[in-house]
Design an enzyme around this catalytic site. Sequence first.
Site, PDB file in Angstrom:
ATOM      1  CB  CYS A   1      -1.098  -0.028   1.143  1.00 51.16           C
ATOM      2  SG  CYS A   1      -2.550   1.200   1.005  1.00 51.16           S
TER       3      CYS A   1
ATOM      4  CG  HIS B   1      -3.681  -3.428   2.954  1.00 51.22           C
ATOM      5  ND1 HIS B   1      -2.817  -2.854   3.983  1.00 51.22           N
ATOM      6  CD2 HIS B   1      -4.378  -2.251   2.340  1.00 51.22           C
ATOM      7  CE1 HIS B   1      -2.912  -1.604   3.896  1.00 51.22           C
ATOM      8  NE2 HIS B   1      -3.509  -1.307   2.751  1.00 51.22           N
TER       9      HIS B   1
ATOM     10  CD  GLU C   1      -1.426  -5.689   5.416  1.00 53.35           C
ATOM     11  OE1 GLU C   1      -1.932  -4.580   5.683  1.00 53.35           O
ATOM     12  OE2 GLU C   1      -1.092  -6.210   4.484  1.00 53.35           O
TER      13      GLU C   1
END
Length: 259
Positions: free
Chosen positions: A119, A219, A221
């Site tokens: 990001c 993202h 994660e």
Amino acid sequence: MSGSSRRPVLGVTTYLQQAQTGVWDVMASFLPGIYIEGVTRSGGIVALLPPQPVDPDIADRVLDGLDGLVLTGGRDVDPASYGQPPHPNTDEPARERDAWEFALVERALKRGLPVLGICRGAQILNVALGGTLHQHLPDVVGHNWHQAGNAVFNTSVIKTVPGTRLASLIGESTDAQCYHHQAIADLGTGLIATAWDTDGVVEAVELVGPQFVVAVQWHPEERLDDLRLFSGVVQAAAQYAKERAPEGRSEATRERKRA
């Protein structure tokens, strides 16, 4: 990898801003734990890199102990760094963090260190290499799907470019968790766009050449059931560590290996 001595160490950048915990309300370095989990579950060791005063020598000293670098999400990059006045919707800049991460990127690229940008990390990489950003995507695409607000991640379908490193990692498409109101506009020197969404927004870039430098606007994660991007940078870091092993380790480390 069969032991901590063989696991690569990856530096992961952090926030520096006001934070609350218990009775404390202080300026703090922090990072959502899912970033750490993404690296450790992929076989890496995490070293947190909080923003701090920096020059090239300091950045080199930090990177001497690392096998890879992960640039995490966060506040908008200062538009002055790519020659634009701020948009009304652009965050108040965190200039100390910007300077810290620009220095880390510059020195990491010079030494061939593997890099994964996430990001804001993709935007830092692009700007560090002379690129620019769209400061407010709703002005470009006409809607706010990419950042719904209130910590709600929307899912976008991402198509990768065949033959790229990213495509070799995640295949021809993926469902991406998006939370960004800015995006890459003009590409930085040496970067190619490697993924796009259905709005034509650049969702990933990578550096041309053998060095592992991959950055995504989404993202990963947020979806730790899919560790392919984290595994990719950890594997590249392990290879980097192996190649620099004799000269890159301290005498104390070599003594422990001989013991």
